[in-house]
Design a protein around this motif. Sequence first.
Motif, PDB file in Angstrom:
ATOM      1  N   UNK A   1       0.860  -1.181   0.000  1.00 43.14           N
ATOM      2  CA  UNK A   1       0.000   0.000   0.000  1.00 43.14           C
ATOM      3  C   UNK A   1       0.899   1.234   0.000  1.00 43.14           C
ATOM      4  N   UNK A   2       1.346   1.635  -1.190  1.00 47.48           N
ATOM      5  CA  UNK A   2       2.249   2.782  -1.295  1.00 47.48           C
ATOM      6  C   UNK A   2       1.565   4.097  -0.955  1.00 47.48           C
ATOM      7  N   UNK A   3       0.242   4.100  -0.870  1.00 48.54           N
ATOM      8  CA  UNK A   3      -0.484   5.317  -0.528  1.00 48.54           C
ATOM      9  C   UNK A   3      -0.775   5.416   0.971  1.00 48.54           C
ATOM     10  N   UNK A   4      -0.303   4.430   1.751  1.00 48.63           N
ATOM     11  CA  UNK A   4      -0.420   4.457   3.214  1.00 48.63           C
ATOM     12  C   UNK A   4      -1.839   4.745   3.666  1.00 48.63           C
ATOM     13  N   UNK A   5      -2.802   4.022   3.082  1.00 49.89           N
ATOM     14  CA  UNK A   5      -4.208   4.274   3.417  1.00 49.89           C
ATOM     15  C   UNK A   5      -4.605   3.657   4.753  1.00 49.89           C
ATOM     16  N   UNK A   6      -3.821   2.690   5.235  1.00 52.03           N
ATOM     17  CA  UNK A   6      -4.128   2.094   6.528  1.00 52.03           C
ATOM     18  C   UNK A   6      -3.532   2.906   7.662  1.00 52.03           C
ATOM     19  N   UNK A   7      -3.636   2.359   8.851  1.00 48.46           N
ATOM     20  CA  UNK A   7      -3.038   3.013  10.016  1.00 48.46           C
ATOM     21  C   UNK A   7      -2.284   1.966  10.832  1.00 48.46           C
ATOM     22  N   UNK A   8      -1.243   2.407  11.529  1.00 49.86           N
ATOM     23  CA  UNK A   8      -0.534   1.577  12.492  1.00 49.86           C
ATOM     24  C   UNK A   8      -0.536   2.328  13.814  1.00 49.86           C
ATOM     25  N   UNK A   9       0.014   1.728  14.851  1.00 47.50           N
ATOM     26  CA  UNK A   9      -0.103   2.329  16.181  1.00 47.50           C
ATOM     27  C   UNK A   9       0.602   3.674  16.292  1.00 47.50           C
ATOM     28  N   UNK A  10       1.540   3.961  15.390  1.00 54.57           N
ATOM     29  CA  UNK A  10       2.239   5.249  15.442  1.00 54.57           C
ATOM     30  C   UNK A  10       1.717   6.259  14.422  1.00 54.57           C
ATOM     31  N   UNK A  11       0.664   5.893  13.686  1.00 56.51           N
ATOM     32  CA  UNK A  11       0.093   6.842  12.729  1.00 56.51           C
ATOM     33  C   UNK A  11      -0.553   8.010  13.467  1.00 56.51           C
ATOM     34  N   UNK A  12      -0.261   9.228  13.034  1.00 60.84           N
ATOM     35  CA  UNK A  12      -0.870  10.418  13.622  1.00 60.84           C
ATOM     36  C   UNK A  12      -2.148  10.710  12.840  1.00 60.84           C
ATOM     37  N   UNK A  13      -3.264  10.311  13.404  1.00 64.63           N
ATOM     38  CA  UNK A  13      -4.546  10.528  12.729  1.00 64.63           C
ATOM     39  C   UNK A  13      -5.013  11.962  12.946  1.00 64.63           C
ATOM     40  N   UNK A  14      -5.614  12.509  11.902  1.00 62.20           N
ATOM     41  CA  UNK A  14      -6.087  13.883  11.972  1.00 62.20           C
ATOM     42  C   UNK A  14      -5.175  14.863  11.268  1.00 62.20           C
ATOM     43  N   UNK A  15      -3.956  14.405  10.877  1.00 54.61           N
ATOM     44  CA  UNK A  15      -3.036  15.252  10.117  1.00 54.61           C
ATOM     45  C   UNK A  15      -3.081  14.818   8.650  1.00 54.61           C
ATOM     46  N   UNK A  16      -3.151  15.791   7.760  1.00 58.15           N
ATOM     47  CA  UNK A  16      -3.243  15.515   6.324  1.00 58.15           C
ATOM     48  C   UNK A  16      -1.868  15.150   5.784  1.00 58.15           C
ATOM     49  N   UNK A  17      -1.671  13.868   5.441  1.00 60.18           N
ATOM     50  CA  UNK A  17      -0.347  13.422   5.021  1.00 60.18           C
ATOM     51  C   UNK A  17       0.085  14.024   3.692  1.00 60.18           C
ATOM     52  N   UNK A  18      -0.840  14.592   2.938  1.00 60.50           N
ATOM     53  CA  UNK A  18      -0.490  15.220   1.662  1.00 60.50           C
ATOM     54  C   UNK A  18      -0.143  16.700   1.821  1.00 60.50           C
TER      55      UNK A  18
END
Length: 397
Positions: free
Chosen positions: A193-210
């Motif tokens: 998943x080169x677009x990193x659409x999933x999440x892992x425990x260290x993903x900062x949710x709520x920040x726009x990765x683009x």
Amino acid sequence: MKLVGIVGSNAEVSYNRMLLAYIKKHFGNLFDLEVLEIKDIPLFNQSDDQTMSAPIQQLSNKILQADGVIIATPEHNHTIPAALKSVLEWLSFKIHPLENKPVMIVGASYYDQGSSRAQLHLRQILDAPGVNAIVMPGNEFLLGKVKEAFDDQGDLKEKRTVDFLQTTLEKFVQFIDVVTVMQGPKAAAEPEDLFATGTIETTVEGADMYADDWLEQASEIVKPAAGNDYVQLNRGLLTVDQLNYFLASMPMELTYADNNNQFLYYNYTKEADAMLASRTPGQVGNPLAKCHPERVYKGVEWVIQQLRSGAQDCVKVHVPTHGPDKYVVHNYQAMHDEAGNYVGINEYIWDLKPTIDWYLQQTGQKLVGDVDATTSASVNNHQDGDVDAVSGASEHA
């Protein structure tokens, strides 16, 4: 063809290790052999399950990714060493990397028998339920009187011995081909998943990765340590500023991409045009798909799959577009946590030429002849198309 050789002894000095080293050195025209040790594998104890520990997982992954396995065993009291038996217990307890894997047995011992009884016992173990390896029948290579068998350079002295070893290895390569045809094509690796659409425990949710200000958005959410705040490391205590100084002083360009394929960091010291692989501050936080042109997605995915699966610990790519005064190598190094789980890529890029020049100056040696700069990630080894030597966080090739 990629093979692994398992040293069936945990001794510091082992003639079976020497035998595998000799095979690796002299039969590279038949296959690529990686020699694996069992010294760090703990004693098997099902009450203390260490299946997921780093040494066992790394050994298992190497076996899974190999086309075949060569096990070199000594003989202890008419059987295989306790250390090798213990390893095989782990590899048939909750994981089964040897199942349907072509295996060849070789062995060396002090006496005339050349580990014959140990090899017979090992065949029985490898055929046991839970192991289920496919052991090449016959073609036993039994190296007796091993103390006299090698010269000071670690080479076998007797030509007849070398010739017989070559014959058995050639037959093993043919055996692997037959087994491979019988088993059919390997299952394709899971797509990345080169677009990193999933999440892992260290993903900062709520920040726009683009977003170009992903770092600022993410920092506002997690409130990270900064400036003079201390960070306790596994063997040190540094402030965030000291960490930045330390990483910025490295004589190479560093990049961190996590196992969710999100670009999280680079040691920002130069503007993009002055870098070996151009990056910009706004790229931090991007998925890897946004850091590469679409034409190289397949190559990027292949590199990640090699590292994630354990097929390779490090993929090296020479990028020859920097001119004759540089020898730039992109190194994609797999990172793992304490349990051996894949956690992402450390890409480090450096120009080897100054180091090579310094070494030649210090030693008085000179480079002579043609140098073949083929790498482990070259088209020679990549069967699914070219690997584009693109930075993990850049479009620069």
